[in-house]
Design an enzyme around this catalytic site. Structure first.
Site, PDB file in Angstrom:
ATOM      1  N   HIS A  73     -39.048 -10.718  86.763  1.00  0.00           N
ATOM      2  CA  HIS A  73     -40.247 -11.642  86.985  1.00  0.00           C
ATOM      3  C   HIS A  73     -39.612 -12.715  88.020  1.00  0.00           C
ATOM      4  O   HIS A  73     -38.563 -13.081  88.067  1.00  0.00           O
ATOM      5  CB  HIS A  73     -40.295 -12.623  85.360  1.00  0.00           C
ATOM      6  CG  HIS A  73     -39.338 -12.847  84.961  1.00  0.00           C
ATOM      7  ND1 HIS A  73     -38.822 -14.475  85.447  1.00  0.00           N
ATOM      8  CD2 HIS A  73     -38.546 -12.775  83.830  1.00  0.00           C
ATOM      9  CE1 HIS A  73     -37.943 -14.762  84.293  1.00  0.00           C
ATOM     10  NE2 HIS A  73     -37.638 -13.766  83.677  1.00  0.00           N
ATOM     11  N   ASP A  75     -40.921 -16.271  88.186  1.00  0.00           N
ATOM     12  CA  ASP A  75     -40.981 -17.543  87.758  1.00  0.00           C
ATOM     13  C   ASP A  75     -39.444 -18.068  87.103  1.00  0.00           C
ATOM     14  O   ASP A  75     -38.949 -17.198  86.455  1.00  0.00           O
ATOM     15  CB  ASP A  75     -42.158 -17.753  87.008  1.00  0.00           C
ATOM     16  CG  ASP A  75     -42.129 -17.012  85.650  1.00  0.00           C
ATOM     17  OD1 ASP A  75     -41.542 -15.710  85.769  1.00  0.00           O
ATOM     18  OD2 ASP A  75     -42.511 -17.525  84.692  1.00  0.00           O
ATOM     19  N   GLU A 134     -43.711 -15.117  83.424  1.00  0.00           N
ATOM     20  CA  GLU A 134     -43.130 -14.425  82.207  1.00  0.00           C
ATOM     21  C   GLU A 134     -42.672 -15.532  81.266  1.00  0.00           C
ATOM     22  O   GLU A 134     -42.661 -15.472  80.014  1.00  0.00           O
ATOM     23  CB  GLU A 134     -41.840 -13.655  82.774  1.00  0.00           C
ATOM     24  CG  GLU A 134     -41.105 -12.844  81.657  1.00  0.00           C
ATOM     25  CD  GLU A 134     -39.991 -13.801  80.959  1.00  0.00           C
ATOM     26  OE1 GLU A 134     -39.306 -13.271  79.866  1.00  0.00           O
ATOM     27  OE2 GLU A 134     -39.633 -14.638  81.393  1.00  0.00           O
ATOM     28  N   GLU A 135     -42.003 -16.675  81.972  1.00  0.00           N
ATOM     29  CA  GLU A 135     -41.772 -17.645  80.926  1.00  0.00           C
ATOM     30  C   GLU A 135     -42.536 -18.486  80.048  1.00  0.00           C
ATOM     31  O   GLU A 135     -42.204 -19.050  79.277  1.00  0.00           O
ATOM     32  CB  GLU A 135     -40.614 -18.631  81.927  1.00  0.00           C
ATOM     33  CG  GLU A 135     -39.638 -18.162  82.526  1.00  0.00           C
ATOM     34  CD  GLU A 135     -38.368 -17.771  81.897  1.00  0.00           C
ATOM     35  OE1 GLU A 135     -38.660 -18.004  80.535  1.00  0.00           O
ATOM     36  OE2 GLU A 135     -37.356 -17.162  82.396  1.00  0.00           O
ATOM     37  N   GLU A 162     -33.514  -8.138  82.748  1.00  0.00           N
ATOM     38  CA  GLU A 162     -32.973  -9.558  82.219  1.00  0.00           C
ATOM     39  C   GLU A 162     -31.601  -9.499  81.814  1.00  0.00           C
ATOM     40  O   GLU A 162     -30.970  -8.329  81.620  1.00  0.00           O
ATOM     41  CB  GLU A 162     -33.805  -9.462  80.560  1.00  0.00           C
ATOM     42  CG  GLU A 162     -35.570  -9.720  80.815  1.00  0.00           C
ATOM     43  CD  GLU A 162     -35.624 -11.128  81.233  1.00  0.00           C
ATOM     44  OE1 GLU A 162     -34.663 -12.023  81.257  1.00  0.00           O
ATOM     45  OE2 GLU A 162     -36.750 -11.543  81.015  1.00  0.00           O
ATOM     46  N   HIS A 349     -31.732 -20.878  81.634  1.00  0.00           N
ATOM     47  CA  HIS A 349     -32.547 -22.165  81.053  1.00  0.00           C
ATOM     48  C   HIS A 349     -31.586 -23.379  80.951  1.00  0.00           C
ATOM     49  O   HIS A 349     -31.655 -24.291  80.409  1.00  0.00           O
ATOM     50  CB  HIS A 349     -33.259 -21.778  79.652  1.00  0.00           C
ATOM     51  CG  HIS A 349     -34.076 -20.919  79.835  1.00  0.00           C
ATOM     52  ND1 HIS A 349     -35.158 -20.492  78.788  1.00  0.00           N
ATOM     53  CD2 HIS A 349     -34.465 -19.763  80.715  1.00  0.00           C
ATOM     54  CE1 HIS A 349     -35.839 -19.648  79.251  1.00  0.00           C
ATOM     55  NE2 HIS A 349     -35.586 -19.094  80.151  1.00  0.00           N
TER      56      HIS A 349
END
Length: 374
Positions: A73, A75, A134-135, A162, A349
């Protein structure tokens, strides 16, 4: 490794595009599409309704079904506070690559773009799926998989990159996210019977969620996941305007991470009964739940060609993770799916997110080994 420096250069270019989920990703999509087309890839850009975001699907090798899908992804989450450098400018120091999205998961995407032609040289179809949002509920992957179900291609295997520290991961729970809103009737706090208190309704709902969480724990005291049972978590409660005003509006933001669809159905049925009882007991009360995403988990399966292929390349034993990904979506399309990517989810994150250069090098090694093996 000859591919490492070009990959880091591409990663720096990607980090400079601040593709936070609540903004767009089209500039980065166009940059990557141009690069992939220059390598001979058949590229499809599939925009969302706003036109500011898009999925990208690139294919090399023979047309048709089968072959390998690399999935990532584009984003990222907002940078937030606490950074010691510009989050959207790659900083390379001490063997680490700092920047928002380096770990989650532009490092894997950069490696995949660089080595896609080498993977295609093995002779079979190879595809790269890059998604938006995705987030915030895997919205892009759900749209892309639906389109691929209608129009193809239908790959045989998917590797979702991931951050797993290059460990092969064969399963994770689902992730269902909701906001339940309560509409009552406000009024003066001295006469609570004349209003309908949305805050109290929200509180009763949160208590019911807590009771359901305990039920789920009893339903599955043992299992392969950590924790073994399906979970429910209340993330945010908002209600009212002041202590002396009957709350006319309230909202509960919550999530469920089910091990199985049956347990998810149990929760939905129980909450439906709770809402019916609340509305019957408090005429005029409104309760509505908005779903922000129901992303299926990745089910560990006895037969999984993608898992077996990667274990033959990177070794070790397959594992499980507690976080959700797009892998269950690809599994639902009929692909054998597995997670394996560079970096540590503990860095995702966070301020000063980073990806170790050694992890990026290991990812490139894995992709080169796949190109030689499959």
């Amino acid at each position: 490794m000859s591919a490492l420096e070009p990959t880091i250069a591409l990663l720096a270019e990607m980090i400079a595009h601040p593709t936070v989920s609540d903004s767009g990703n089209r500039e980065l999509v166009d940059v990557l599409a141009m690069r992939l087309r220059a390598e001979g890839a058949r590229v499809r850009i599939l925009p969302d309704a706003s036109g500011t975001k898009a999925n990208l699907l690139a294919s090399l090798g023979p047309e048709g079904d089968g072959g390998l899908l690399l999935s990532g992804h584009l984003d990222v989450v907002p940078p937030g506070a606490g950074w010691t450098s510009d989050p959207f400018r790659l900083r390379r120091t001490g063997g680490r690559l700092y920047g928002r999205g380096t770990c989650d998961m532009k490092g894997f995407v950069a490696a995949s773009v660089i080595l896609l032609p080498q993977l295609a040289a093995r002779g079979g179809p190879v595809h790269l799926a890059l998604t938006h949002d995705e987030e915030v509920g895997c919205l892009g992957a759900q749209a892309l998989s639906a389109q691929m179900a209608r129009e193809g291609p239908r790959p045989a295997m998917a590797i979702i990159g991931e951050p797993t520290r290059m460990r092969v991961i064969e399963g994770h729970k689902g992730c269902f996210e909701y906001t339940t809103r309560f509409t009552g009737r406000d009024g003066h706090g001295s006469a609570p019977d004349r209003g309908i208190n949305a805050a109290q309704a929200a509180a009763r709902f949160a208590v019911r969620l807590d009771a359901l969480a305990s039920e789920l724990r009893e339903m599955r005291p043992q299992g392969v996941f950590d924790p073994p049972w399906s979970t429910i978590s209340v993330g945010r409660v908002e209600a009212g305007v002041a202590r002396n005003v009957i709350a006319g509006q309230a909202a509960v933001e919550w999530e469920m991470r089910p091990v199985s669809e049956a347990e998810a159905r149990h929760v939905k049925h129980a909450l439906g009964a709770h809402v019916e009882a609340e509305v019957a007991a408090h005429p005029g009360l409104g309760i509505e739940t908005e779903c922000f995403g129901e992303v299926a988990g990745l089910e560990p399966r006895r037969r999984n060609a993608a898992r077996d292929l990667l274990l033959g390349v990177v070794g070790g034993a397959p594992g499980l993770v507690p976080f959700g990904t797009e892998a269950g979506i690809w599994q639902g399309l009929g692909l054998d799916a597995v997670l394996c990517g560079p970096g540590d989810i503990a860095q995702a994150h966070r301020p000063d997110e980073y990806l170790e250069e050694s992890q990026l090098a290991a990812c490139l090694d894995m992709l080169e080994a796949l190109a030689a093996r499959t």
